[in-house]
Design a protein around this motif. Sequence first.
Motif, PDB file in Angstrom:
ATOM      1  N   PRO A  50       7.028   4.738   1.830  1.00  0.00           N
ATOM      2  CA  PRO A  50       8.018   4.759   2.913  1.00  0.00           C
ATOM      3  C   PRO A  50       7.627   5.745   4.009  1.00  0.00           C
ATOM      4  N   LEU A  51       7.912   5.364   5.240  1.00  0.00           N
ATOM      5  CA  LEU A  51       7.637   6.254   6.370  1.00  0.00           C
ATOM      6  C   LEU A  51       8.896   7.030   6.716  1.00  0.00           C
ATOM      7  N   ALA A  52       8.805   8.361   6.652  1.00  0.00           N
ATOM      8  CA  ALA A  52       9.969   9.201   6.892  1.00  0.00           C
ATOM      9  C   ALA A  52      10.461   9.109   8.334  1.00  0.00           C
ATOM     10  N   VAL A  53       9.560   8.809   9.269  1.00  0.00           N
ATOM     11  CA  VAL A  53       9.935   8.809  10.684  1.00  0.00           C
ATOM     12  C   VAL A  53      10.776   7.596  11.055  1.00  0.00           C
ATOM     13  N   VAL A  54      10.666   6.499  10.304  1.00  0.00           N
ATOM     14  CA  VAL A  54      11.439   5.288  10.593  1.00  0.00           C
ATOM     15  C   VAL A  54      12.068   4.791   9.296  1.00  0.00           C
ATOM     16  N   VAL A  93       4.498   1.597   4.583  1.00  0.00           N
ATOM     17  CA  VAL A  93       3.105   1.168   4.591  1.00  0.00           C
ATOM     18  C   VAL A  93       2.782   0.697   3.173  1.00  0.00           C
ATOM     19  N   VAL A  94       2.158  -0.497   3.059  1.00  0.00           N
ATOM     20  CA  VAL A  94       1.915  -1.071   1.737  1.00  0.00           C
ATOM     21  C   VAL A  94       0.456  -1.515   1.616  1.00  0.00           C
ATOM     22  N   PRO A  95      -0.449  -0.654   1.148  1.00  0.00           N
ATOM     23  CA  PRO A  95      -1.804  -1.112   0.812  1.00  0.00           C
ATOM     24  C   PRO A  95      -1.721  -2.058  -0.391  1.00  0.00           C
ATOM     25  N   PHE A  96      -2.596  -3.076  -0.409  1.00  0.00           N
ATOM     26  CA  PHE A  96      -2.542  -4.036  -1.511  1.00  0.00           C
ATOM     27  C   PHE A  96      -3.931  -4.536  -1.862  1.00  0.00           C
ATOM     28  N   ALA A  97      -4.024  -5.097  -3.059  1.00  0.00           N
ATOM     29  CA  ALA A  97      -5.250  -5.745  -3.522  1.00  0.00           C
ATOM     30  C   ALA A  97      -4.848  -7.014  -4.267  1.00  0.00           C
ATOM     31  N   ASP A  98      -5.554  -8.111  -3.994  1.00  0.00           N
ATOM     32  CA  ASP A  98      -5.268  -9.403  -4.621  1.00  0.00           C
ATOM     33  C   ASP A  98      -6.519  -9.966  -5.281  1.00  0.00           C
ATOM     34  N   ALA A  99      -6.312 -10.775  -6.308  1.00  0.00           N
ATOM     35  CA  ALA A  99      -7.410 -11.498  -6.939  1.00  0.00           C
ATOM     36  C   ALA A  99      -6.828 -12.779  -7.530  1.00  0.00           C
TER      37      ALA A  99
END
Length: 240
Positions: free
Chosen positions: A219-223, A228-234
């Motif tokens: 979660p972004l504290a400013v908004v 932001v969600v980094p992800f990895a798929d396979a």
Amino acid sequence: DSAIEFSKRGARGEIDYTDPWFLDSSYQFSGGLFALNRQEEGYEKFKTGGRYEFNRRFGEKKQDSIALFGEAAYTDVHDAEIDPLYLGDTEYLSHQLGFSLTRDRRDDPRRPRKGYLAQTSLAAASSALGSEVEYWKASGRLGYYLPVGEHTLRLGARAGLITPMGDTDDIPIDLRYFNGGPFSVRSFQERSMGFRDPGSGHPVGGNFYTVFNAEYEVPLAVVKGLSVVPFADAGNLIFD
């Protein structure tokens, strides 16, 4: 409820009905009629039919459920650029009947931060149900949620198998699985994974697929409400 949708790929209309206390019982009934015309990659389809489901929730918080579901439909695949060898039947009636089981142990179904969700289903289409194509299919899904301080780690896995039975030799293209896109393996364009017709280069789908996802939400504290969600798929897709 009713809805009509238009997009670059086609149009869809649907009428739905839900009775949360079917015949004054603890079962919920939902049903609907639909019709659509859609341009897929390599072919166009017209499909119309109806769906129905009987669902019952149970457990201390009524988060678990068991359901009996079905779909009867007429499908017409036309204007295909794919070799008929890879299309299967292009005009048919289908009627599948199945059941599913859901076990939900998430803390919040809308924005889960811990717990897990497990789902499985098994369905079959048979001439005994008036279906012109015969097959059985199974699918499963598992999602796990783990809080890491104010962050959330989400892990997911899905798989599905469809195979012909009876007098059906090949699964029609519009009943097969496709993989790739925003709701599966996101590093591939929509429906782009797997075997392709050598002549046209269009994907032909598959009989078995897997998808694995890992996401880490920060979660972004400013908004408030923004993350932001980094992800990895396979995953994979097998055409048999």
